[in-house]
Scaffold this motif. Structure first.
Motif, short mmCIF file in Angstrom:
data_model
loop_
_atom_site.label_atom_id
_atom_site.label_comp_id
_atom_site.label_asym_id
_atom_site.label_seq_id
_atom_site.Cartn_x
_atom_site.Cartn_y
_atom_site.Cartn_z
N ALA A 20 21.53 26.10 16.94
CA ALA A 20 20.89 24.79 16.91
C ALA A 20 19.85 24.71 15.80
O ALA A 20 19.76 23.70 15.09
CB ALA A 20 20.24 24.49 18.27
N ASN A 24 19.96 22.21 12.62
CA ASN A 24 18.84 21.32 12.31
C ASN A 24 18.35 21.51 10.88
O ASN A 24 18.04 20.54 10.19
CB ASN A 24 17.69 21.53 13.29
N THR A 51 16.42 11.25 22.29
CA THR A 51 16.50 12.71 22.09
C THR A 51 16.54 13.43 23.43
O THR A 51 17.34 14.36 23.61
CB THR A 51 15.32 13.20 21.24
N VAL A 54 19.96 13.39 25.04
CA VAL A 54 20.89 14.37 24.48
C VAL A 54 20.67 15.75 25.08
O VAL A 54 21.61 16.47 25.36
CB VAL A 54 20.73 14.42 22.93
N PHE A 55 19.42 16.11 25.33
CA PHE A 55 19.10 17.46 25.79
C PHE A 55 19.13 17.64 27.30
O PHE A 55 19.10 18.76 27.78
CB PHE A 55 17.72 17.87 25.26
N THR A 58 22.07 19.87 28.56
CA THR A 58 21.89 21.25 28.10
C THR A 58 20.78 21.92 28.90
O THR A 58 20.89 23.08 29.27
CB THR A 58 21.54 21.27 26.60
N SER A 85 13.63 12.72 14.68
CA SER A 85 14.61 13.23 15.65
C SER A 85 14.75 14.74 15.55
O SER A 85 14.81 15.44 16.56
CB SER A 85 15.95 12.54 15.41
N LEU A 86 14.77 15.27 14.34
CA LEU A 86 14.84 16.72 14.16
C LEU A 86 13.60 17.41 14.71
O LEU A 86 13.68 18.47 15.33
CB LEU A 86 15.00 17.07 12.67
N SER A 89 13.91 17.47 18.44
CA SER A 89 14.94 18.44 18.81
C SER A 89 14.42 19.87 18.74
O SER A 89 14.66 20.66 19.64
CB SER A 89 16.16 18.29 17.91
N ASN A 90 13.69 20.16 17.68
CA ASN A 90 13.15 21.51 17.53
C ASN A 90 12.13 21.84 18.63
O ASN A 90 12.10 22.96 19.14
CB ASN A 90 12.53 21.70 16.15
N LEU A 92 12.16 20.64 21.68
CA LEU A 92 12.90 20.85 22.92
C LEU A 92 13.69 22.16 22.91
O LEU A 92 13.81 22.83 23.94
CB LEU A 92 13.82 19.67 23.20
N ILE A 93 14.20 22.53 21.76
CA ILE A 93 14.96 23.78 21.67
C ILE A 93 14.05 24.98 21.88
O ILE A 93 14.40 25.94 22.54
CB ILE A 93 15.69 23.87 20.31
#
Length: 94
Positions: A20, A24, A51, A54-55, A58, A85-86, A89-90, A92-93
């Motif tokens: 991921a 990204n 966002t 999407v997560f 997962t 958005s990136l 995402s980072n 949340l990852i």
């Protein structure tokens, strides 16, 4: 054995995180080359909602729960929507 299963799960989780992150970083590199990447006024509430959506699936697979209380009113910022958005995402990852 249970120890092998746990080690395998940890390895798979770390592999997914690296995949991921790589994805990204590649997207961020691509977005810098576009001419349409100017900052825009965006609604943070909408971007965060999208966002998180999407997560959520997962997160369930990893026994995590994303709990977000959405503000009643929009919160506007001026930023590149793809980069925002990136960023989310980072967060949340990791």
């Amino acid at each position: 054995s249970a120890l092998k299963d746990r080690a395998l799960k940890v390895t798979l989780n770390q592999t997914e995180r690296l995949r991921a992150l790589t994805s990204n970083l590649l997207q961020l590199g691509k977005s810098r080359n576009k001419t349409s990447d100017k900052n825009q006024i965006i609604d943070m509430v909408t971007e965060v909602r999208n966002t998180i959506h999407v997560f959520k699936e997962t997160a369930k697979l990893k026994y995590c729960l994303i709990n977000w209380i959405e503000p009643a009113e929009p919160l506007q910022i001026q930023m590149n929507p793809d980069q925002f958005s990136l960023l989310l995402s980072n967060v949340l990852i990791n």
